[in-house]
Each structure stands twice: as C-alpha cells, then as structure tokens.
Design a protein around this motif. Structure first.
Motif, mmCIF file in Angstrom:
data_model
loop_
_atom_site.group_PDB
_atom_site.id
_atom_site.type_symbol
_atom_site.label_atom_id
_atom_site.label_comp_id
_atom_site.label_asym_id
_atom_site.label_seq_id
_atom_site.Cartn_x
_atom_site.Cartn_y
_atom_site.Cartn_z
ATOM 1 N N SER A 38 41.415 46.191 47.638
ATOM 2 C CA SER A 38 40.559 46.805 46.660
ATOM 3 C C SER A 38 39.853 45.631 45.745
ATOM 4 C CB SER A 38 41.526 46.583 45.147
ATOM 5 O OG SER A 38 42.611 48.195 45.762
ATOM 6 N N TYR A 39 39.573 44.443 46.462
ATOM 7 C CA TYR A 39 39.426 42.944 45.746
ATOM 8 C C TYR A 39 37.778 43.638 46.781
ATOM 9 C CZ TYR A 39 43.002 40.894 43.419
ATOM 10 O OH TYR A 39 43.737 40.792 42.097
ATOM 11 N N ARG A 42 35.404 46.097 45.765
ATOM 12 C CA ARG A 42 34.723 45.572 44.160
ATOM 13 C C ARG A 42 33.284 44.881 44.568
ATOM 14 N NH1 ARG A 42 40.238 44.886 41.220
ATOM 15 N NH2 ARG A 42 38.307 43.259 39.376
ATOM 16 N N LEU A 112 33.727 39.573 41.423
ATOM 17 C CA LEU A 112 35.178 39.977 40.720
ATOM 18 C C LEU A 112 34.812 39.650 39.604
ATOM 19 C CD1 LEU A 112 38.058 39.917 43.041
ATOM 20 C CD2 LEU A 112 36.753 42.049 43.019
ATOM 21 N N LEU A 164 37.630 52.919 43.767
ATOM 22 C CA LEU A 164 36.276 52.576 43.331
ATOM 23 C C LEU A 164 35.500 54.492 42.441
ATOM 24 C CD1 LEU A 164 33.805 50.955 45.386
ATOM 25 C CD2 LEU A 164 35.687 49.739 43.979
#
Length: 235
Positions: A38-39, A42, A112, A164
């Motif tokens: 996920s990081y 993103r 982030l 996302l």
C-alpha cells in the motif's frame, strides 16, 4: 525512461511479487506485506520510477511497514533478500547497501506525508464470509473452499491499484462476487441485503480479471525487460 503503461504496471507487479516472496523468508505477517505494498503504491502516485528506484523502494516500504505494524525486521536482512533476487531485481540492485535502504526510508516517509494509516480489506472480508455462510447456510466444505479462494484473490488484488481507487469493503465484496461466480454460488440474496451498487462491484471484479489475464504468470524475460530499463539510482 521509455516505459509504456503496460511495462510500468508489469514493473509494479514484479516489485509486489518480490515483496510477497519476502513474507515467508523474513517470517513476516501477511498484513505487513500488504501495508508495505500500500505504501509502495501510494508513493508512486506522486513519484515516478525515474525519481525513486522501485528495486530500493520495495524493501524500504517493507522496512517502514514492519515498524508500523510492530513487526520489525532488520534492514540488513532485506538487503540480503534483495540481492538474492538479482534475477528479478536486476543486477543494478546488487550495489545497494543498508544505508541506501535507510535513506530511502526517509524519502518514502516524506512522499507519504508521514501518513502511515492503512485500512485493509481483510477485516471486512472475514465479517462478510461469516455473514454469507449463515445467510446462505453453506456447508463446511463449501465455506472453507469459498473462504480460501476469496482470501487468495484478495491477496492477488495487491498487485493492482484497486486499494487506491476503492474502499476496502468494496474490494472484499468484489472478491467474494468473483468466487461465487466461479463456484456457482448464488450470492444475490446476500448482496441484495447490502444495497450496494453492483456496477462498482463489477468494475472491481473486471480489474481483477484483467490482472489474471495479463499478469498471472510473469516470465523472467518480461521481468528482465522491465527491470533492465531501470538505471541504478541512489536515494
């Protein structure tokens, strides 16, 4: 860098595949890898592969995620795993060391905006599976098979950018919808009770089908072609 959209997606899938391979090797929980991916996703909404080398961003994201999920892993181990995947990461990654991972960690945090909160589809999927089992009165064998396929599909969704674009509960429902179609289980009585927009469910399901059609089996030649376009770039 001369990467087509298809090649960029292939490269992202490659990095996700590598990250998932570290799951067993590093004795990490699935949630840690899901958070790391996920990081990773993103970060590349704001950055390009020309800005940050994904071969270094992937282990750095895993390093940050392990801290966030209170399941720490040594940066040295991640570097060792990265170098052991030279065939997938490219030989340019062989020059990266622990200090590079630590420097990339800060760059990822900045990209982030230091927001490390991630909501995963795992919890809603668990709740929905129990609810479906009771509503449809599924047998133990059918319930187990249904759950295993849904969990597997949910893990595969990490190779896409669905997290996302859609809320976690919708991804969970779409995975169950696909499994129901494949296993000829009538999920409509349960879905009607949710009053959910089925157009959105089908859109997520379509993205998952595209994943299986285009990226289900990545050959070494495809991976090498994508990774070979990346120059070694220190953080």
């Amino acid at each position: 860098m001369g990467l087509s959209p298809l090649m960029s997606e292939l490269l992202s899938c490659t990095c996700v595949t590598i990250s998932r391979s570290w799951l067993t090797a590093s004795n990490l929980r699935q949630r840690v890898v899901a958070t790391a991916i996920s990081y990773f996703r993103r970060v590349y909404v704001k950055k390009s592969f020309a800005d940050l080398d994904p071969r270094l961003a992937a282990p750095a994201a895993l390093y940050v995620a392990a801290k966030a999920e209170e399941c720490t892993v040594q940066a040295l181990k991640l570097v060792h795993r990265m170098k052991s995947h030279a065939c997938m990461c490219g030989h340019g990654a062989m020059g990266y060391e622990v200090k590079d991972v630590l420097q990339m960690e800060m760059r990822l945090l900045q990209a982030l905006s230091f927001n490390l909160i991630v909501f995963h589809p795992y919890r809603p999927l668990t709740t929905y599976l129990d609810d479906v089992s009771k509503t449809l009165n599924l047998s133990a064998n059918v319930k187990e098979d249904f759950a295993q396929m849904a969990w597997s599909m949910l893990n595969d969704s990490l190779k896409t950018d669905l997290s996302l674009c859609h809320p976690p509960f919708l991804i969970a429902i779409a995975c169950m919808h696909l499994v129901a179609v494949m296993r000829h289980v009538d999920l409509n009585p349960w879905l009607e009770g949710l009053r959910i927009d089925m157009h959105q469910v089908r859109a997520v399901s379509s993205s998952l089908l595209d994943l299986y059609e285009n990226f289900s089996s990545l050959s070494e030649d495809q991976i090498s072609a994508a990774v070979g376009k990346l120059p070694m770039r220190l953080p």
